[in-house]
Write a protein that holds these residues in place. Structure first.
Motif, PDB file in Angstrom:
ATOM      1  N   SER A  74       0.878  -1.161   0.000  1.00 52.55           N
ATOM      2  CA  SER A  74       0.000   0.000   0.000  1.00 52.55           C
ATOM      3  C   SER A  74       0.913   1.206   0.000  1.00 52.55           C
ATOM      4  O   SER A  74       1.760   1.349   0.887  1.00 52.55           O
ATOM      5  N   HIS A  75       0.786   2.070  -1.012  1.00 50.84           N
ATOM      6  CA  HIS A  75       1.731   3.176  -1.165  1.00 50.84           C
ATOM      7  C   HIS A  75       0.982   4.446  -1.536  1.00 50.84           C
ATOM      8  O   HIS A  75       0.271   4.479  -2.523  1.00 50.84           O
ATOM      9  N   THR A  76       1.148   5.486  -0.748  1.00 49.33           N
ATOM     10  CA  THR A  76       0.564   6.792  -1.024  1.00 49.33           C
ATOM     11  C   THR A  76       1.696   7.780  -1.238  1.00 49.33           C
ATOM     12  O   THR A  76       2.518   7.983  -0.347  1.00 49.33           O
ATOM     13  N   GLU A  77       1.756   8.353  -2.424  1.00 47.08           N
ATOM     14  CA  GLU A  77       2.790   9.336  -2.731  1.00 47.08           C
ATOM     15  C   GLU A  77       2.261  10.733  -2.464  1.00 47.08           C
ATOM     16  O   GLU A  77       1.099  11.028  -2.685  1.00 47.08           O
ATOM     17  N   GLN A  78       3.161  11.596  -1.992  1.00 47.17           N
ATOM     18  CA  GLN A  78       2.838  12.992  -1.756  1.00 47.17           C
ATOM     19  C   GLN A  78       3.933  13.841  -2.388  1.00 47.17           C
ATOM     20  O   GLN A  78       4.970  13.316  -2.795  1.00 47.17           O
ATOM     21  N   ALA A  79       3.717  15.131  -2.465  1.00 48.58           N
ATOM     22  CA  ALA A  79       4.661  16.026  -3.136  1.00 48.58           C
ATOM     23  C   ALA A  79       6.086  15.907  -2.587  1.00 48.58           C
ATOM     24  O   ALA A  79       7.044  15.878  -3.340  1.00 48.58           O
ATOM     25  N   PHE A  80       6.244  15.826  -1.290  1.00 48.11           N
ATOM     26  CA  PHE A  80       7.577  15.766  -0.689  1.00 48.11           C
ATOM     27  C   PHE A  80       7.681  14.601   0.278  1.00 48.11           C
ATOM     28  O   PHE A  80       8.142  14.751   1.397  1.00 48.11           O
ATOM     29  N   GLY A  81       7.274  13.435  -0.155  1.00 48.78           N
ATOM     30  CA  GLY A  81       7.350  12.260   0.711  1.00 48.78           C
ATOM     31  C   GLY A  81       6.236  11.297   0.397  1.00 48.78           C
ATOM     32  O   GLY A  81       5.729  11.239  -0.717  1.00 48.78           O
ATOM     33  N   GLY A  82       5.843  10.551   1.383  1.00 41.50           N
ATOM     34  CA  GLY A  82       4.782   9.582   1.211  1.00 41.50           C
ATOM     35  C   GLY A  82       4.876   8.539   2.301  1.00 41.50           C
ATOM     36  O   GLY A  82       5.702   8.620   3.214  1.00 41.50           O
ATOM     37  N   ILE A  83       4.018   7.548   2.196  1.00 39.72           N
ATOM     38  CA  ILE A  83       4.001   6.473   3.174  1.00 39.72           C
ATOM     39  C   ILE A  83       3.701   5.168   2.446  1.00 39.72           C
ATOM     40  O   ILE A  83       2.944   5.153   1.478  1.00 39.72           O
ATOM     41  N   ALA A  84       4.339   4.105   2.908  1.00 38.00           N
ATOM     42  CA  ALA A  84       4.112   2.799   2.293  1.00 38.00           C
ATOM     43  C   ALA A  84       4.085   1.732   3.374  1.00 38.00           C
ATOM     44  O   ALA A  84       4.831   1.795   4.348  1.00 38.00           O
ATOM     45  N   THR A  85       3.204   0.772   3.190  1.00 37.11           N
ATOM     46  CA  THR A  85       3.200  -0.435   4.003  1.00 37.11           C
ATOM     47  C   THR A  85       3.558  -1.569   3.058  1.00 37.11           C
ATOM     48  O   THR A  85       2.864  -1.799   2.065  1.00 37.11           O
TER      49      THR A  85
END
Length: 89
Positions: free
Chosen positions: A42-53
């Motif tokens: 599960s990966h959510t990208e953001q402009a200056f980072g993000g989070i992944a499981t």
């Protein structure tokens, strides 16, 4: 700049097979591939980072002695051609 034509053609195909790769930095600062162990992502990208499981298989206990906390993880996305060749950008 790389030729993205083949990837674009696969994106527009209704038979494209997605491809994901996972590489994690080891104690020597080198990347080690873990794609074959990938069970879930599960990966959510953001402009200056993000989070992944990331869920990796460990049936052989090969990861049990590794401390991966704080290690740099690289994810890549692309497609697999019918010839089993992986393409990503």
């Amino acid at each position: 700049m790389p030729d993205l034509g083949p990837i674009k053609a696969l994106q527009q195909s209704n038979t494209a097979t997605p491809y994901v790769w996972v590489r994690i930095e080891n104690v020597n600062g080198q990347d080690v591939g873990y794609t074959s162990r990938l069970l879930g992502l599960s990966h959510t990208e953001q402009a200056f980072g993000g989070i992944a499981t990331i869920i990796l298989g460990n049936a052989d206990q090969g990861l049990s002695t590794l401390d991966l906390r704080g290690k740099k993880v690289r994810l890549g996305y692309g497609y697999t051609r019918p010839s089993n060749e992986h393409l990503w950008s």
